[in-house]
Every structure is written in structure tokens, then in C-alpha cells.
Write a protein that holds these residues in place. Structure first.
Motif, mmCIF file in Angstrom:
data_model
loop_
_atom_site.group_PDB
_atom_site.id
_atom_site.type_symbol
_atom_site.label_atom_id
_atom_site.label_comp_id
_atom_site.label_asym_id
_atom_site.label_seq_id
_atom_site.Cartn_x
_atom_site.Cartn_y
_atom_site.Cartn_z
ATOM 1 N N VAL A 206 4.182 -8.016 25.901
ATOM 2 C CA VAL A 206 3.090 -8.204 24.946
ATOM 3 C C VAL A 206 2.007 -9.039 25.618
ATOM 4 C CG1 VAL A 206 2.422 -9.091 22.688
ATOM 5 C CG2 VAL A 206 4.690 -8.050 23.002
ATOM 6 N N ASN A 207 0.898 -8.408 25.955
ATOM 7 C CA ASN A 207 -0.217 -9.121 26.578
ATOM 8 C C ASN A 207 -1.091 -9.811 25.549
ATOM 9 O OD1 ASN A 207 0.417 -8.190 29.282
ATOM 10 N ND2 ASN A 207 -0.347 -6.192 28.643
ATOM 11 N N GLN A 208 -1.234 -9.196 24.375
ATOM 12 C CA GLN A 208 -2.039 -9.788 23.310
ATOM 13 C C GLN A 208 -1.580 -9.193 21.985
ATOM 14 O OE1 GLN A 208 -6.215 -9.641 24.134
ATOM 15 N NE2 GLN A 208 -6.807 -10.794 22.317
ATOM 16 N N ASN A 209 -1.476 -10.024 20.961
ATOM 17 C CA ASN A 209 -1.018 -9.532 19.665
ATOM 18 C C ASN A 209 -1.678 -10.317 18.531
ATOM 19 O OD1 ASN A 209 0.371 -11.900 20.200
ATOM 20 N ND2 ASN A 209 2.275 -11.224 19.258
ATOM 21 N N GLU A 210 -2.995 -10.309 18.519
ATOM 22 C CA GLU A 210 -3.725 -10.890 17.399
ATOM 23 C C GLU A 210 -3.718 -9.906 16.231
ATOM 24 O OE1 GLU A 210 -7.586 -11.755 18.882
ATOM 25 O OE2 GLU A 210 -6.853 -13.062 20.495
#
Length: 294
Positions: free
Chosen positions: A184-188
Motif C-alpha cells: 500500500v503506497n497510499q490509502n487516503e
């Protein structure tokens, strides 16, 4: 039945249940909107479809509505795409799938450590004004199975953001759920960037070939918005990426049952849904303002 056998049986069922009947490789697409319409189809190499609509709802609350939904699957480029927008509409949903069988070739009587990858990034948005009861969600999944063996793997990622009941005293949820080998590189709330992997140690026979490896990639997303007076909107856009890959060690190669997997370079990404959803949302809001003014 042992636990391992049971898990393998479940993996096989999950892998093959959704496959169309035309063969060992191909693409499949399903689009749904509002419980009122749908389209689905399959093709050996690539498939794409899109649908949009706007108007004045007579279903219950007489609100201006709009929605747009699209999806595509292309074995030649390894791309799965999808996008959905709903404004004063209950749901728009896409499910883009492709699957193929691979044979790995290389040094006879060796073990090849290979990977099936699925890189996915996209965005979503929710209107938090007025009635809530809206959400967007996405599931990405890749599943692999070496036929005739217990060698298999499955990874998935789900992303859900929802607002429910009413803003005052209501509830909000945000869930980002990786299962298996997922980076997961980004999970906004409004953006996700993940990479899914299936790693397999594949025996290469004395002939220099492996048994067939069946792989399935799935991209499934939805946007849901309240039909109630006041409407609101939800969007999910994975129109630029959803890129499948096959990772091989040096000296090894593959052939696919489709003969098409990654046969063409990936084109420049584009996303039509942002333009369409913006236009339809503008039309929806213009209609709503006219209703309020009248």
C-alpha cells in the motif's frame, strides 16, 4: 478433507467461477446502473463499454439526477479500467476482468520464482452536503493457480469510504483492507495507490516447460448516492491504471493461451470519466437549482 485441500478447493472455485465458457483465456465486463439497466459481455482479447445518462427523476423525489459508468479489459496491454459516477442516483458499478493461462519455459528440471502483479491507483469523491447515504468502493484482486498442484496464491485490496444517515448525528466509515501480498503506497479516503502480488515457485519439467498457470485479474468498483431530495454525488475513477504484469527471473520466458497478453505497448493513460462526471454533475446541479427556485 485436510485444511490445505479445502483452501485449494476454495481457491480453484474462486478462480474459475467467473470465467466465461469460451476457453482458457479472455476478457469479461459487467456494468450496472441503478438496478434499472446493465450490460455484460466477453471477448477473447479486449472489451470496453461506457454508458451515461442525466435527467429528472420521476422515481420518488423528482430530483435532477445523472450517472456515468465505464469499464474495459485488454489482454494486449495488460490494462483493466473502470469508473463510475452517481448523482442523486442509487448506484453505478463496473466489474472488469481478464484471465489467461501461462506456461513458463527455461532451464529444464529447475524452479522458477515468478510473480503475477497488479498495480492499481485511482481516486474517489463524496459530496458531504445534505442527505448522506452515499459511498464509493473498489476491490482489486489477482488469483493464480498452477494446474494439477497445490501451488497457488491470491491477493486483494478493498477501499471503501461512506457517509450514512445524515451529516448531523450520522456516521462515516473509511476502510482500506489489504489481503495477501499487497504493498500500500497510499490509502487516503479520496486516493489509493497499491500493488498486489502472487509469488509462486514453479517447477520446470525436463522438457523445459511448466504446467499451465491459470491467473485471473479483477477490478470491481461502485459509486452510490442517495436518491432523496438534495441528491449528492459519489465517484470512483480507476480509468488510468489497473495494470497487470508477469515477473520472471532472468533466462525464463512465457507463452500465454491467449497469445495476446502484453503483446502491445501500454498507451498514454487517459480518463474520460472526470470530464463526463463533471458535465453531468453541472447539469444535475443546474436542474436542482431550477427546482429550488421554482
Amino acid at each position: 478433507m485436510s485444511t490445505k485441500s479445502f483452501v485449494l478447493a476454495c481457491l480453484c472455485a474462486a478462480l474459475f467461477a467467473a470465467q466465461p465458457a469460451f476457453g482458457q483465456s479472455g476478457t469479461h465486463l459487467e456494468l450496472y446502473w441503478g438496478g434499472l439497466g446493465s450490460v455484460s459481455g466477453s471477448d477473447p482479447v479486449k472489451i470496453a463499454h461506457e454508458y451515461s445518462e442525466s435527467g429528472f427523476s420521476q422515481r420518488e423525489h423528482m430530483a435532477a439526477y445523472s450517472f456515468a459508468v465505464s469499464g474495459s479489459a485488454n489482454l494486449e496491454t495488460g490494462l483493466l479500467k473502470g469508473a463510475a459516477m452517481a448523482s442523486a442516483w442509487d448506484q453505478a458499478r463496473f466489474k472488469s476482468t481478464f484471465f489467461d493461462e501461462f506456461v513458463i519455459t527455461g532451464a529444464p528440471s529447475s524452479i522458477a520464482h515468478i510473480g503475477m502483479s497488479f498495480e492499481v491507483d485511482g481516486s474517489g469523491d463524496l459530496d458531504d452536503v445534505g442527505d448522506t447515504n452515499r459511498e464509493y468502493g473498489l476491490e482489486a484482486k489477482v488469483t493464480s493457480l498452477l494446474q494439477g498442484t497445490s501451488i497457488g496464491a491470491s491477493s486483494s485490496y478493498t477501499h471503501l469510504w461512506g457517509l450514512y444517515t445524515f451529516n448531523t448525528g450520522g456516521s462515516e466509515i473509511f476502510q482500506s483492507t489489504p489481503v495477501g501480498d499487497v504493498v500500500v503506497n497510499q490509502n487516503e479516503k479520496s486516493f489509493f495507490d497499491v500493488a498486489l502480488y502472487n509469488w509462486l515457485d514453479v517447477p520446470i519439467g525436463a522438457s523445459g516447460r511448466s504446467a499451465p498457470i491459470a491467473v485471473q485479474w479483477i477490478l470491481d468498483g461502485h459509486a452510490t448516492a442517495s436518491e432523496f431530495f438534495g441528491g449528492g454525488f459519489a465517484t470512483v475513477d480507476v480509468g488510468n491504471t489497473g495494470r497487470a504484469g508477469l515477473i520472471l527471473p532472468a533466462g525464463y520466458s512465457f507463452t500465454s493461451a491467449s497469445g495476446a497478453f502484453l503483446a502491445q505497448p501500454v498507451p498514454e493513460p487517459r480518463s474520460w470519466i472526470l470530464l463526463v462526471s463533471g458535465l453531468l454533475l453541472m447539469l444535475s446541479r443546474i436542474g436542482w437549482r431550477r427546482i429550488a427556485a421554482g
